[in-house]
Design an enzyme around this catalytic site. Structure first.
Site, PDB file in Angstrom:
ATOM      1  N   ASN A  11      11.819  -0.107 -35.235  1.00 53.43           N
ATOM      2  CA  ASN A  11      13.201  -0.344 -35.659  1.00 53.43           C
ATOM      3  C   ASN A  11      13.536  -1.810 -35.420  1.00 53.43           C
ATOM      4  O   ASN A  11      13.701  -2.233 -34.281  1.00 53.43           O
ATOM      5  CB  ASN A  11      14.123   0.572 -34.833  1.00 53.43           C
ATOM      6  CG  ASN A  11      15.593   0.288 -35.081  1.00 53.43           C
ATOM      7  OD1 ASN A  11      15.964  -0.338 -36.069  1.00 53.43           O
ATOM      8  ND2 ASN A  11      16.446   0.744 -34.167  1.00 53.43           N
ATOM      9  N   LYS A  13      16.203  -3.349 -36.124  1.00 50.98           N
ATOM     10  CA  LYS A  13      17.638  -3.546 -35.895  1.00 50.98           C
ATOM     11  C   LYS A  13      18.158  -4.715 -36.746  1.00 50.98           C
ATOM     12  O   LYS A  13      17.689  -4.909 -37.865  1.00 50.98           O
ATOM     13  CB  LYS A  13      17.928  -3.780 -34.409  1.00 50.98           C
ATOM     14  CG  LYS A  13      17.263  -2.725 -33.516  1.00 50.98           C
ATOM     15  CD  LYS A  13      17.794  -2.730 -32.120  1.00 50.98           C
ATOM     16  CE  LYS A  13      16.949  -1.826 -31.248  1.00 50.98           C
ATOM     17  NZ  LYS A  13      17.580  -1.475 -30.015  1.00 50.98           N
ATOM     18  N   HIS A  97      21.248   6.840 -34.562  1.00 46.84           N
ATOM     19  CA  HIS A  97      20.770   5.962 -33.482  1.00 46.84           C
ATOM     20  C   HIS A  97      21.906   5.767 -32.472  1.00 46.84           C
ATOM     21  O   HIS A  97      23.083   5.705 -32.860  1.00 46.84           O
ATOM     22  CB  HIS A  97      20.335   4.616 -34.074  1.00 46.84           C
ATOM     23  CG  HIS A  97      19.601   3.758 -33.087  1.00 46.84           C
ATOM     24  ND1 HIS A  97      20.256   3.027 -32.125  1.00 46.84           N
ATOM     25  CD2 HIS A  97      18.277   3.551 -32.890  1.00 46.84           C
ATOM     26  CE1 HIS A  97      19.353   2.379 -31.380  1.00 46.84           C
ATOM     27  NE2 HIS A  97      18.143   2.687 -31.831  1.00 46.84           N
ATOM     28  N   GLU A  99      22.967   3.271 -30.982  1.00 48.89           N
ATOM     29  CA  GLU A  99      23.825   2.106 -31.225  1.00 48.89           C
ATOM     30  C   GLU A  99      24.864   2.418 -32.298  1.00 48.89           C
ATOM     31  O   GLU A  99      25.986   1.918 -32.256  1.00 48.89           O
ATOM     32  CB  GLU A  99      22.950   0.887 -31.606  1.00 48.89           C
ATOM     33  CG  GLU A  99      22.219   0.355 -30.375  1.00 48.89           C
ATOM     34  CD  GLU A  99      20.933  -0.400 -30.670  1.00 48.89           C
ATOM     35  OE1 GLU A  99      20.685  -0.769 -31.827  1.00 48.89           O
ATOM     36  OE2 GLU A  99      20.160  -0.609 -29.705  1.00 48.89           O
ATOM     37  N   GLU A 169      15.807   9.249 -27.276  1.00 50.83           N
ATOM     38  CA  GLU A 169      16.001   7.874 -26.812  1.00 50.83           C
ATOM     39  C   GLU A 169      17.110   7.842 -25.762  1.00 50.83           C
ATOM     40  O   GLU A 169      18.301   7.771 -26.117  1.00 50.83           O
ATOM     41  CB  GLU A 169      16.399   6.969 -27.980  1.00 50.83           C
ATOM     42  CG  GLU A 169      15.372   6.899 -29.082  1.00 50.83           C
ATOM     43  CD  GLU A 169      15.505   5.605 -29.867  1.00 50.83           C
ATOM     44  OE1 GLU A 169      14.518   4.870 -29.909  1.00 50.83           O
ATOM     45  OE2 GLU A 169      16.585   5.333 -30.388  1.00 50.83           O
ATOM     46  N   GLY A 175      16.563  -1.129 -25.041  1.00 50.36           N
ATOM     47  CA  GLY A 175      16.799  -2.576 -24.955  1.00 50.36           C
ATOM     48  C   GLY A 175      17.054  -3.078 -23.548  1.00 50.36           C
ATOM     49  O   GLY A 175      17.507  -4.200 -23.362  1.00 50.36           O
ATOM     50  N   SER A 215      12.535   0.970 -24.656  1.00 48.79           N
ATOM     51  CA  SER A 215      11.688  -0.032 -24.004  1.00 48.79           C
ATOM     52  C   SER A 215      10.201   0.331 -24.010  1.00 48.79           C
ATOM     53  O   SER A 215       9.501   0.104 -23.022  1.00 48.79           O
ATOM     54  CB  SER A 215      12.189  -0.306 -22.580  1.00 48.79           C
ATOM     55  OG  SER A 215      13.521  -0.797 -22.616  1.00 48.79           O
TER      56      SER A 215
HETATM   57  C1  PEP Z   1      15.374   1.468 -30.530  1.00 45.85           C
HETATM   58  O1  PEP Z   1      15.788   0.540 -31.204  1.00 45.85           O
HETATM   59  O2  PEP Z   1      15.472   2.604 -30.963  1.00 45.85           O
HETATM   60  C2  PEP Z   1      14.770   1.164 -29.230  1.00 45.85           C
HETATM   61  C3  PEP Z   1      14.234   2.138 -28.563  1.00 45.85           C
HETATM   62  O3  PEP Z   1      14.804  -0.143 -28.787  1.00 45.85           O
HETATM   63  P1  PEP Z   1      13.927  -0.788 -27.588  1.00 45.85           P
HETATM   64  O4  PEP Z   1      12.495  -0.399 -27.827  1.00 45.85           O
HETATM   65  O5  PEP Z   1      14.138  -2.255 -27.713  1.00 45.85           O
HETATM   66  O6  PEP Z   1      14.431  -0.221 -26.299  1.00 45.85           O
END
Ligand code: PEP
Length: 259
Positions: A11, A13, A97, A99, A169, A175, A215
């Site tokens: 992803n 973003k 997601h 976010e 997640e 992040g 992460s």
């Molecule tokens: C994500 O964008 O879904 C995500 C898990 O980001 P990151 O790997 O940066 O934590």
């Protein structure tokens, strides 16, 4: 026994100019034949979707959008529909997601409508669920995931589940550099698998792809993938560099091939 080969999605973003996207996708497409049978999916910003699709044509790399709106077209300024993603060469769309839930007010019922729109137009939804740090610390993780599954997947059929990818997640791991331990992730993945089994039975539940995100990086991918119910990853930060995205796929493949 593990049913699914590694599924590794990146992803991007709100990152990548067209030039950056071209370089990134080209490197991933080049590496893809050496990573079989892993399934690689890249999820660029909307502006780079057509270019990414063109460069991935003829390869095994799938393209996904980061979001869709549930209507097919109309006066919805700023939104993108499922037919538009299809038209841009996508096979997947991320839906729900954290976010989007956190910053843009997405709800479980909206997630349900978006999943229906994606399925109606032949896109595979990558549906995200996850708890906040407060929910985890209050012992409410499983209850939160259960609600997201119950509401988000409301009235989905067995056939629909064959096309839906789920991603666990934990919000506190996205992040932040703070990954869930393999044990913490597996506990939730196993719960999700059991919930699907109760709703849809087997073999449907056994074959649903359940990703972990939060992460993920080359250093933790192997140990996470060793867990029975983790079928792959939704990586954010680590997917912005072809080298680390490819290495995550390699680490998952290494764990897969040992089984
Ligand atoms: C994500 O964008 O879904 C995500 C898990 O980001 P990151 O790997 O940066 O934590």
């Amino acid at each position: 026994m593990r049913r699914n080969p590694p599924f590794i999605a990146g992803n991007w973003k709100m990152h990548a100019t067209l030039a950056e996207a071209r370089t990134l996708i080209s490197e991933i497409v080049k590496a893809a034949p050496g990573l079989s049978p892993a399934r690689l999916v890249v999820i660029p910003p909307f502006t780079a979707l057509c270019e990414a699709s063109k460069l991935a044509q003829g390869s095994s790399v799938g393209i996904g959008g980061q979001n869709i709106y549930w209507e097919d077209k109309g006066a919805f300024t700023g939104e993108i529909s499922a037919p538009m993603l299809k038209d841009a060469g996508c096979s997947y769309s991320v839906i729900g997601h954290s976010e989007r839930r956190q910053f843009f007010g997405e709800t479980d019922s909206g997630v349900n409508r978006k999943i229906r729109a994606a399925l109606r137009h032949g896109l595979s939804p990558i549906v995200c669920v996850g708890e906040s740090l407060e929910e985890r610390e209050a012992g409410k993780t499983i209850a939160r995931i259960k609600t997201q599954l119950d509401e988000g997947l409301r009235e989905m059929t067995r056939e629909d589940m064959g096309r839906i990818v789920l991603a666990y997640e934990p919000i506190w791991a996205i992040g932040t550099g703070r990954t869930a331990t393999p044990g913490q992730a597996e506990e939730v993945h196993a719960f999700i698998r059991k919930d699907l089994e109760e709703k849809y039975g087997n073999p449907t539940a056994a074959y649903v792809i359940i990703l972990y995100g939060g992460s993920v990086k080359p250093a933790n991918a192997y140990a996470l993938f060793k867990e029975k119910n983790i079928d792959g990853f939704l990586a954010g930060g680590a997917s912005l560099e072809a080298g680390s995205f490819i290495q995550i796929a390699k680490e998952a493949l290494r764990a897969y091939e040992e089984e």
